[in-house]
Design a protein around this motif. Structure first.
Motif, PDB file in Angstrom:
ATOM      1  N   ALA A  42      42.589   1.779   9.981  1.00  0.00           N
ATOM      2  CA  ALA A  42      41.286   1.450   9.480  1.00  0.00           C
ATOM      3  C   ALA A  42      40.477   1.324  10.728  1.00  0.00           C
ATOM      4  O   ALA A  42      39.013   1.243  10.746  1.00  0.00           O
ATOM      5  CB  ALA A  42      42.323  -0.655   8.932  1.00  0.00           C
ATOM      6  N   ASN A  43      40.755   1.351  11.712  1.00  0.00           N
ATOM      7  CA  ASN A  43      39.918   1.336  12.910  1.00  0.00           C
ATOM      8  C   ASN A  43      39.889   2.584  14.200  1.00  0.00           C
ATOM      9  O   ASN A  43      39.351   3.146  15.306  1.00  0.00           O
ATOM     10  CB  ASN A  43      40.296   0.963  14.272  1.00  0.00           C
ATOM     11  N   ASN A  44      40.754   4.221  13.894  1.00  0.00           N
ATOM     12  CA  ASN A  44      40.401   4.834  14.625  1.00  0.00           C
ATOM     13  C   ASN A  44      40.589   6.342  13.629  1.00  0.00           C
ATOM     14  O   ASN A  44      41.070   6.399  12.533  1.00  0.00           O
ATOM     15  CB  ASN A  44      41.819   5.279  14.757  1.00  0.00           C
ATOM     16  N   ALA A  45      39.473   7.268  14.132  1.00  0.00           N
ATOM     17  CA  ALA A  45      39.369   8.759  13.354  1.00  0.00           C
ATOM     18  C   ALA A  45      40.911   8.964  13.260  1.00  0.00           C
ATOM     19  O   ALA A  45      41.760   9.216  13.945  1.00  0.00           O
ATOM     20  CB  ALA A  45      38.605   9.198  13.856  1.00  0.00           C
ATOM     21  N   ALA A  46      41.068   9.740  11.752  1.00  0.00           N
ATOM     22  CA  ALA A  46      42.343   9.797  11.637  1.00  0.00           C
ATOM     23  C   ALA A  46      42.841  11.525  12.443  1.00  0.00           C
ATOM     24  O   ALA A  46      41.967  12.332  12.786  1.00  0.00           O
ATOM     25  CB  ALA A  46      41.944  10.661   9.724  1.00  0.00           C
ATOM     26  N   PRO A  47      43.845  11.791  12.820  1.00  0.00           N
ATOM     27  CA  PRO A  47      44.086  13.314  13.440  1.00  0.00           C
ATOM     28  C   PRO A  47      44.231  14.371  12.290  1.00  0.00           C
ATOM     29  O   PRO A  47      44.527  14.355  11.315  1.00  0.00           O
ATOM     30  CB  PRO A  47      45.086  13.072  13.740  1.00  0.00           C
ATOM     31  N   ASP A  48      43.696  15.727  12.491  1.00  0.00           N
ATOM     32  CA  ASP A  48      43.863  16.792  11.731  1.00  0.00           C
ATOM     33  C   ASP A  48      45.218  17.120  11.205  1.00  0.00           C
ATOM     34  O   ASP A  48      45.704  17.281  10.310  1.00  0.00           O
ATOM     35  CB  ASP A  48      43.239  18.304  12.266  1.00  0.00           C
ATOM     36  N   ALA A  49      46.501  16.694  12.377  1.00  0.00           N
ATOM     37  CA  ALA A  49      47.943  17.186  12.146  1.00  0.00           C
ATOM     38  C   ALA A  49      48.793  15.931  12.614  1.00  0.00           C
ATOM     39  O   ALA A  49      47.348  15.216  14.351  1.00  0.00           O
ATOM     40  CB  ALA A  49      48.107  17.924  12.474  1.00  0.00           C
ATOM     41  N   ALA A  50      49.431  15.747  12.421  1.00  0.00           N
ATOM     42  CA  ALA A  50      50.846  14.561  12.950  1.00  0.00           C
ATOM     43  C   ALA A  50      51.971  15.298  13.085  1.00  0.00           C
ATOM     44  O   ALA A  50      52.606  16.137  11.999  1.00  0.00           O
ATOM     45  CB  ALA A  50      50.636  13.156  12.277  1.00  0.00           C
ATOM     46  N   LEU A  51      52.863  14.954  14.021  1.00  0.00           N
ATOM     47  CA  LEU A  51      54.391  15.026  14.154  1.00  0.00           C
ATOM     48  C   LEU A  51      55.314  13.768  14.129  1.00  0.00           C
ATOM     49  O   LEU A  51      54.473  13.421  15.681  1.00  0.00           O
ATOM     50  CB  LEU A  51      54.852  16.561  15.133  1.00  0.00           C
ATOM     51  N   ALA A  52      56.072  13.290  13.331  1.00  0.00           N
ATOM     52  CA  ALA A  52      56.091  12.060  13.750  1.00  0.00           C
ATOM     53  C   ALA A  52      58.292  12.121  13.942  1.00  0.00           C
ATOM     54  O   ALA A  52      58.428  13.697  13.763  1.00  0.00           O
ATOM     55  CB  ALA A  52      56.501  11.326  12.065  1.00  0.00           C
ATOM     56  N   VAL A  53      58.908  11.133  14.853  1.00  0.00           N
ATOM     57  CA  VAL A  53      59.628  10.937  15.504  1.00  0.00           C
ATOM     58  C   VAL A  53      61.353  11.329  14.933  1.00  0.00           C
ATOM     59  O   VAL A  53      61.882  11.735  14.893  1.00  0.00           O
ATOM     60  CB  VAL A  53      60.331  10.519  16.516  1.00  0.00           C
ATOM     61  N   ARG A  54      60.981  10.629  13.119  1.00  0.00           N
ATOM     62  CA  ARG A  54      61.493  10.547  12.122  1.00  0.00           C
ATOM     63  C   ARG A  54      60.867  11.125  10.643  1.00  0.00           C
ATOM     64  O   ARG A  54      59.676  10.534  10.549  1.00  0.00           O
ATOM     65  CB  ARG A  54      62.357   9.123  12.229  1.00  0.00           C
ATOM     66  N   ASP A  55      61.804  11.382   9.502  1.00  0.00           N
ATOM     67  CA  ASP A  55      61.243  11.161   8.724  1.00  0.00           C
ATOM     68  C   ASP A  55      60.693   9.905   7.945  1.00  0.00           C
ATOM     69  O   ASP A  55      59.743   9.834   7.443  1.00  0.00           O
ATOM     70  CB  ASP A  55      62.044  11.847   7.719  1.00  0.00           C
ATOM     71  N   SER A  56      61.504   9.275   8.090  1.00  0.00           N
ATOM     72  CA  SER A  56      60.536   7.310   7.606  1.00  0.00           C
ATOM     73  C   SER A  56      59.665   6.952   8.177  1.00  0.00           C
ATOM     74  O   SER A  56      58.952   6.684   7.984  1.00  0.00           O
ATOM     75  CB  SER A  56      61.692   6.392   7.854  1.00  0.00           C
ATOM     76  N   VAL A  57      59.326   7.888  10.257  1.00  0.00           N
ATOM     77  CA  VAL A  57      58.259   7.172  10.030  1.00  0.00           C
ATOM     78  C   VAL A  57      57.292   8.522   9.683  1.00  0.00           C
ATOM     79  O   VAL A  57      55.636   7.745   9.713  1.00  0.00           O
ATOM     80  CB  VAL A  57      58.384   7.789  12.363  1.00  0.00           C
ATOM     81  N   ALA A  58      57.085   9.582   9.293  1.00  0.00           N
ATOM     82  CA  ALA A  58      55.695  10.123   9.130  1.00  0.00           C
ATOM     83  C   ALA A  58      55.857   9.955   8.098  1.00  0.00           C
ATOM     84  O   ALA A  58      54.808   9.930   7.436  1.00  0.00           O
ATOM     85  CB  ALA A  58      56.878  11.999   8.866  1.00  0.00           C
ATOM     86  N   VAL A  59      56.222   9.494   6.829  1.00  0.00           N
ATOM     87  CA  VAL A  59      56.072   8.959   5.712  1.00  0.00           C
ATOM     88  C   VAL A  59      55.603   7.930   5.076  1.00  0.00           C
ATOM     89  O   VAL A  59      54.567   7.566   4.642  1.00  0.00           O
ATOM     90  CB  VAL A  59      58.046   9.252   4.664  1.00  0.00           C
ATOM     91  N   MET A  60      55.588   6.544   6.396  1.00  0.00           N
ATOM     92  CA  MET A  60      55.182   5.896   6.249  1.00  0.00           C
ATOM     93  C   MET A  60      53.580   6.028   6.554  1.00  0.00           C
ATOM     94  O   MET A  60      52.911   5.544   6.680  1.00  0.00           O
ATOM     95  CB  MET A  60      55.603   4.381   7.257  1.00  0.00           C
ATOM     96  N   PHE A  61      53.153   7.010   8.074  1.00  0.00           N
ATOM     97  CA  PHE A  61      52.140   7.458   8.099  1.00  0.00           C
ATOM     98  C   PHE A  61      51.259   7.504   7.122  1.00  0.00           C
ATOM     99  O   PHE A  61      50.071   7.403   6.735  1.00  0.00           O
ATOM    100  CB  PHE A  61      52.400   8.409   9.216  1.00  0.00           C
ATOM    101  N   MET A  62      52.140   9.169   6.658  1.00  0.00           N
ATOM    102  CA  MET A  62      51.233   9.426   5.182  1.00  0.00           C
ATOM    103  C   MET A  62      51.177   8.341   4.529  1.00  0.00           C
ATOM    104  O   MET A  62      49.788   9.089   4.204  1.00  0.00           O
ATOM    105  CB  MET A  62      52.355  10.348   4.992  1.00  0.00           C
ATOM    106  N   ASN A  63      51.747   7.845   3.649  1.00  0.00           N
ATOM    107  CA  ASN A  63      52.001   6.165   2.573  1.00  0.00           C
ATOM    108  C   ASN A  63      49.789   5.823   3.354  1.00  0.00           C
ATOM    109  O   ASN A  63      48.836   5.490   2.737  1.00  0.00           O
ATOM    110  CB  ASN A  63      52.911   5.689   2.717  1.00  0.00           C
ATOM    111  N   ALA A  64      50.023   5.553   4.385  1.00  0.00           N
ATOM    112  CA  ALA A  64      49.262   4.206   5.350  1.00  0.00           C
ATOM    113  C   ALA A  64      47.211   5.283   4.839  1.00  0.00           C
ATOM    114  O   ALA A  64      46.624   5.326   5.017  1.00  0.00           O
ATOM    115  CB  ALA A  64      49.406   4.094   6.911  1.00  0.00           C
ATOM    116  N   ALA A  65      48.150   6.739   5.615  1.00  0.00           N
ATOM    117  CA  ALA A  65      47.092   7.898   5.101  1.00  0.00           C
ATOM    118  C   ALA A  65      46.095   7.726   3.955  1.00  0.00           C
ATOM    119  O   ALA A  65      44.937   7.487   3.862  1.00  0.00           O
ATOM    120  CB  ALA A  65      47.216   9.176   5.916  1.00  0.00           C
ATOM    121  N   ILE A  66      47.358   7.730   3.194  1.00  0.00           N
ATOM    122  CA  ILE A  66      46.452   8.201   1.507  1.00  0.00           C
ATOM    123  C   ILE A  66      46.220   6.716   1.265  1.00  0.00           C
ATOM    124  O   ILE A  66      44.704   6.729   0.543  1.00  0.00           O
ATOM    125  CB  ILE A  66      48.023   8.707   0.696  1.00  0.00           C
TER     126      ILE A  66
END
Length: 329
Positions: A232-256
């Protein structure tokens, strides 16, 4: 130096021999303050009740302790399965203890396990202090670390090369044409996350790109809201690497939820290849960590150490791989 006996423990703790025995064998039957006093005396004197038993096959306890930070992670459950299968094969019973990532609890759990005459300990910890490592390394009861390591190699360990895995994943994102690549990590310190970050930074440095470290993840319950606030307050990156799958999925859900298309606008790679990666939509590309094998190999290594068999390698690095699904191009 004369050998420390149970009588010495009773004298220092100012309790009876029967009380020391109950602490060793049925600690739940002893009042907490008394139990803590006896355990403190055991620790101070370096008393190890199973020292003789370890040398006599007929008197082995055939018990091993397994210490984990949580059972809620899918990767931990898989690792426990690996430990249990090999333990069963060699007829060992496994005592499971959960520390909830509290250092003082981890210390008490370890002391209780030693006092309960386990023959060896398997430990998975998100963070280990230098003092804790020294204590484990100097003890007569063998300890093997799972999916984490002492960077100085003082303790046997079974894991993957986290730095290399993160490096290769980041290289893949760079090869796909991404320039602004974020590393999604925890706001708390975890040693293995540092290794992942090192690999991420190495790949970016080689490509002449700037790192973007997002320490947004803390506890599972509040992380999704933190990710939503980020988008809501920052420009989205082009790509991301997350330290865990669960973190990656939450980050993805927020992006979507913020109208960002995955993988068209944002590519994401996770770590571990757990059930979260398969259940997410789109399905998550991830680094496959052989968590079951880590548990199984660690338990086999521990059996060799407990039996004082020859061990040629105590720092065991298992191979990782990649599973490319729908969150990368």
């Amino acid at each position: 130096m004369s050998k420390v006996t149970i009588y010495d423990v009773a004298r220092v703790a100012d309790v009876s021999l029967a009380t020391v025995s109950r602490v060793l064998n049925n600690p739940e039957k002893v009042k907490p303050k008394t139990r803590e006093r006896v355990l403190a005396a055991i620790n101070e004197l370096g008393y190890r009740p199973n020292a003789i038993a370890r040398g006599l096959a007929s008197r082995r306890s055939t018990n091993v302790g397994l210490i984990v930070p949580t059972c809620s992670r899918a990767s931990v459950s898989e690792m426990i399965d690996g430990v249990a299968d090999i333990a069963d094969k060699y007829r060992y019973s496994v005592f499971l203890n959960v520390t909830h990532n509290e250092n003082d609890i981890a210390t008490n759990v370890w002391q209780n396990m030693i006092a309960s005459q386990v023959d060896g300990v398997l430990m998975m910890a998100d963070k280990l202090s230098d003092d804790e490592i020294e204590r484990l390394a100097n003890d007569t009861v063998p300890t093997v670390l799972l999916s984490v390591k002492d960077l100085d190699g003082r303790l046997p360990a079974v894991l993957i090369d986290y730095e290399l895995a993160a490096y290769e994943a980041t290289k893949k994102l760079i090869e796909n044409g991404n320039k602004d690549i974020a590393f999604i990590t925890s706001s708390s310190y975890y040693a293995m996350n540092d290794l992942k970050e090192q690999g991420y930074r190495r790949a970016l440095a080689e490509a002449g790109l700037e790192p973007r470290i997002l320490g947004l993840y803390n506890k599972f319950e509040n992380s999704l809201e933190a990710f939503k606030e980020f988008f809501a307050n920052n420009a989205a990156p082009d790509a991301a690497l997350a330290v865990r799958d669960s973190v990656a999925v939450m980050f993805m859900n927020a992006a979507i939820e913020h109208g960002i298309s995955v993988p068209n606008d944002l590519e994401i790679i996770g770590f571990q290849n757990t059930k979260y990666a398969i259940m997410s939509r789109p399905q998550l590309s991830t680094i496959n960590i052989p968590t079951y094998d880590i548990g199984a190999v660690a338990m086999r290594l521990l059996t060799k150490l407990m039996k004082e068999e020859e061990v040629t390698e105590t720092q065991i690095t298992l191979p990782h791989s990649f599973v490319w699904r729908s969150t990368t191009k």
